[in-house]
Design a protein around this motif. Structure first.
Motif, mmCIF file in Angstrom:
data_model
loop_
_atom_site.group_PDB
_atom_site.id
_atom_site.type_symbol
_atom_site.label_atom_id
_atom_site.label_comp_id
_atom_site.label_asym_id
_atom_site.label_seq_id
_atom_site.Cartn_x
_atom_site.Cartn_y
_atom_site.Cartn_z
ATOM 1 N N SER A 62 55.690 -12.150 -41.238
ATOM 2 C CA SER A 62 55.035 -11.685 -42.467
ATOM 3 C C SER A 62 55.636 -12.355 -43.695
ATOM 4 C CB SER A 62 55.159 -10.171 -42.616
ATOM 5 O OG SER A 62 54.435 -9.521 -41.612
ATOM 6 N N ARG A 63 56.982 -12.391 -43.723
ATOM 7 C CA ARG A 63 57.656 -13.035 -44.855
ATOM 8 C C ARG A 63 59.107 -13.303 -44.500
ATOM 9 N NH1 ARG A 63 57.234 -7.697 -46.189
ATOM 10 N NH2 ARG A 63 59.130 -6.694 -46.917
ATOM 11 N N ILE A 64 59.721 -14.136 -45.309
ATOM 12 C CA ILE A 64 61.138 -14.459 -45.167
ATOM 13 C C ILE A 64 61.799 -14.174 -46.509
ATOM 14 C CG2 ILE A 64 62.798 -16.324 -44.785
ATOM 15 C CD1 ILE A 64 60.766 -17.658 -42.996
ATOM 16 N N GLU A 65 62.915 -13.448 -46.449
ATOM 17 C CA GLU A 65 63.626 -13.072 -47.677
ATOM 18 C C GLU A 65 65.038 -13.640 -47.636
ATOM 19 O OE1 GLU A 65 63.536 -8.832 -47.238
ATOM 20 O OE2 GLU A 65 61.419 -8.696 -47.801
ATOM 21 N N PRO A 66 65.483 -14.277 -48.715
ATOM 22 C CA PRO A 66 66.856 -14.784 -48.732
ATOM 23 C C PRO A 66 67.871 -13.649 -48.726
ATOM 24 C CG PRO A 66 65.793 -15.115 -50.875
ATOM 25 C CD PRO A 66 64.759 -14.521 -49.957
ATOM 26 N N VAL A 67 69.000 -13.894 -48.067
ATOM 27 C CA VAL A 67 70.125 -12.962 -48.062
ATOM 28 C C VAL A 67 71.338 -13.783 -48.494
ATOM 29 C CG1 VAL A 67 71.590 -11.453 -46.672
ATOM 30 C CG2 VAL A 67 69.136 -11.583 -46.187
ATOM 31 N N GLY A 68 71.704 -13.634 -49.749
ATOM 32 C CA GLY A 68 72.813 -14.431 -50.285
ATOM 33 C C GLY A 68 72.559 -15.916 -50.084
ATOM 34 N N ASN A 69 73.636 -16.654 -49.837
ATOM 35 C CA ASN A 69 73.539 -18.091 -49.595
ATOM 36 C C ASN A 69 73.767 -18.440 -48.132
ATOM 37 O OD1 ASN A 69 73.121 -18.829 -52.315
ATOM 38 N ND2 ASN A 69 75.302 -18.535 -52.719
ATOM 39 N N TYR A 70 73.724 -17.428 -47.271
ATOM 40 C CA TYR A 70 74.131 -17.657 -45.888
ATOM 41 C C TYR A 70 73.080 -17.295 -44.840
ATOM 42 C CZ TYR A 70 74.855 -12.620 -45.527
ATOM 43 O OH TYR A 70 74.663 -11.262 -45.507
ATOM 44 N N ALA A 71 71.958 -16.691 -45.255
ATOM 45 C CA ALA A 71 71.024 -16.181 -44.248
ATOM 46 C C ALA A 71 69.666 -15.862 -44.851
ATOM 47 C CB ALA A 71 71.600 -14.912 -43.611
ATOM 48 N N VAL A 72 68.743 -15.493 -43.942
ATOM 49 C CA VAL A 72 67.444 -14.951 -44.341
ATOM 50 C C VAL A 72 67.148 -13.733 -43.481
ATOM 51 C CG1 VAL A 72 66.383 -17.071 -45.217
ATOM 52 C CG2 VAL A 72 66.204 -16.531 -42.775
ATOM 53 N N ARG A 73 66.357 -12.834 -44.058
ATOM 54 C CA ARG A 73 65.810 -11.702 -43.305
ATOM 55 C C ARG A 73 64.371 -12.106 -42.980
ATOM 56 N NH1 ARG A 73 67.431 -6.706 -43.763
ATOM 57 N NH2 ARG A 73 68.208 -7.074 -45.857
ATOM 58 N N ILE A 74 64.032 -12.050 -41.703
ATOM 59 C CA ILE A 74 62.660 -12.353 -41.302
ATOM 60 C C ILE A 74 61.952 -11.030 -41.040
ATOM 61 C CG2 ILE A 74 61.174 -13.500 -39.627
ATOM 62 C CD1 ILE A 74 63.433 -15.517 -39.149
ATOM 63 N N VAL A 75 60.846 -10.830 -41.747
ATOM 64 C CA VAL A 75 60.035 -9.633 -41.586
ATOM 65 C C VAL A 75 58.835 -10.020 -40.721
ATOM 66 C CG1 VAL A 75 58.697 -7.845 -42.768
ATOM 67 C CG2 VAL A 75 60.773 -8.782 -43.844
ATOM 68 N N PHE A 76 58.662 -9.293 -39.616
ATOM 69 C CA PHE A 76 57.592 -9.578 -38.677
ATOM 70 C C PHE A 76 56.437 -8.608 -38.888
ATOM 71 C CE2 PHE A 76 61.532 -11.100 -36.879
ATOM 72 C CZ PHE A 76 61.192 -12.360 -36.412
ATOM 73 N N ASP A 77 55.254 -8.993 -38.415
ATOM 74 C CA ASP A 77 54.084 -8.141 -38.628
ATOM 75 C C ASP A 77 54.085 -6.870 -37.787
ATOM 76 O OD1 ASP A 77 53.395 -9.265 -36.165
ATOM 77 O OD2 ASP A 77 51.438 -9.992 -36.830
ATOM 78 N N ASP A 78 55.055 -6.728 -36.871
ATOM 79 C CA ASP A 78 55.217 -5.452 -36.158
ATOM 80 C C ASP A 78 56.168 -4.521 -36.912
ATOM 81 O OD1 ASP A 78 57.716 -6.570 -35.653
ATOM 82 O OD2 ASP A 78 57.613 -6.294 -33.480
ATOM 83 N N LEU A 79 56.516 -4.925 -38.136
ATOM 84 C CA LEU A 79 57.366 -4.185 -39.075
ATOM 85 C C LEU A 79 58.861 -4.272 -38.769
ATOM 86 C CD1 LEU A 79 55.140 -1.059 -39.780
ATOM 87 C CD2 LEU A 79 55.129 -3.312 -40.894
ATOM 88 N N HIS A 80 59.259 -5.051 -37.778
ATOM 89 C CA HIS A 80 60.689 -5.269 -37.544
ATOM 90 C C HIS A 80 61.226 -6.105 -38.702
ATOM 91 C CE1 HIS A 80 64.439 -5.830 -35.391
ATOM 92 N NE2 HIS A 80 64.362 -7.110 -35.669
ATOM 93 N N ASP A 81 62.292 -5.627 -39.341
ATOM 94 C CA ASP A 81 62.813 -6.340 -40.515
ATOM 95 C C ASP A 81 64.325 -6.204 -40.680
ATOM 96 O OD1 ASP A 81 63.117 -3.714 -41.323
ATOM 97 O OD2 ASP A 81 62.025 -3.956 -43.211
ATOM 98 N N THR A 82 65.021 -5.823 -39.608
ATOM 99 C CA THR A 82 66.450 -5.550 -39.756
ATOM 100 C C THR A 82 67.357 -6.689 -39.305
ATOM 101 O OG1 THR A 82 66.485 -4.402 -37.632
ATOM 102 C CG2 THR A 82 66.154 -3.045 -39.609
ATOM 103 N N GLY A 83 66.795 -7.777 -38.819
ATOM 104 C CA GLY A 83 67.621 -8.898 -38.378
ATOM 105 C C GLY A 83 67.981 -9.823 -39.530
ATOM 106 N N ILE A 84 69.264 -10.111 -39.661
ATOM 107 C CA ILE A 84 69.735 -11.084 -40.653
ATOM 108 C C ILE A 84 70.044 -12.369 -39.880
ATOM 109 C CG2 ILE A 84 71.488 -11.624 -42.384
ATOM 110 C CD1 ILE A 84 69.750 -9.220 -43.151
#
Length: 116
Positions: A62-84
């Motif tokens: 669904s989208r990708i969100e930056p997490v600081g300068n070291y990672a991204v959070r990937i939000v999936f269309d099944d609503l899983h969004d807790t993986g960094i």
């Protein structure tokens, strides 16, 4: 690990292309990213707690969100969004994609589960 110079989600939202400086691009399917999410929900708090996630053949990003300068959070269309997804983890997934994918398929078969 240095940040990738490009993260690109395909038009159908089912493929993430990650390009690190000095490396060929890695193409990581959304399904692979979802079932190997670094979240505690999937990985547990020890290897024994790791969950085999079935039924994600059609999952999309669904989208990708930056997490600081070291990672991204990937939000999936099944609503899983807790993986960094750290840069190091994305790079590892790119390098080990085929072996990790085969391991996942083997686990599904052993547990009588399907990709759905």
């Amino acid at each position: 690990m240095t940040a990738p110079k490009e993260l690109r989600v395909s038009k159908d939202r089912r493929l993430l292309t990650v390009t690190f400086p000095g490396h060929a691009p890695f193409e990581l399917p959304a399904e692979l990213l979802r079932v190997l999410s670094p979240s505690a929900e999937v990985q547990g708090h020890s290897p024994e707690q790791r969950v085999t996630v079935p039924g994600k053949r059609d999952v999309a990003i669904s989208r990708i969100e930056p997490v600081g300068n070291y990672a991204v959070r990937i939000v999936f269309d099944d609503l899983h969004d807790t993986g960094i997804f750290t840069w190091t983890y994305l790079h590892t997934l790119g390098r080990e994609k085929d072996a990790r994918w085969q391991s996942y398929l083997d686990e599904l078969e052993q547990k009588g589960l399907s990709r759905g």
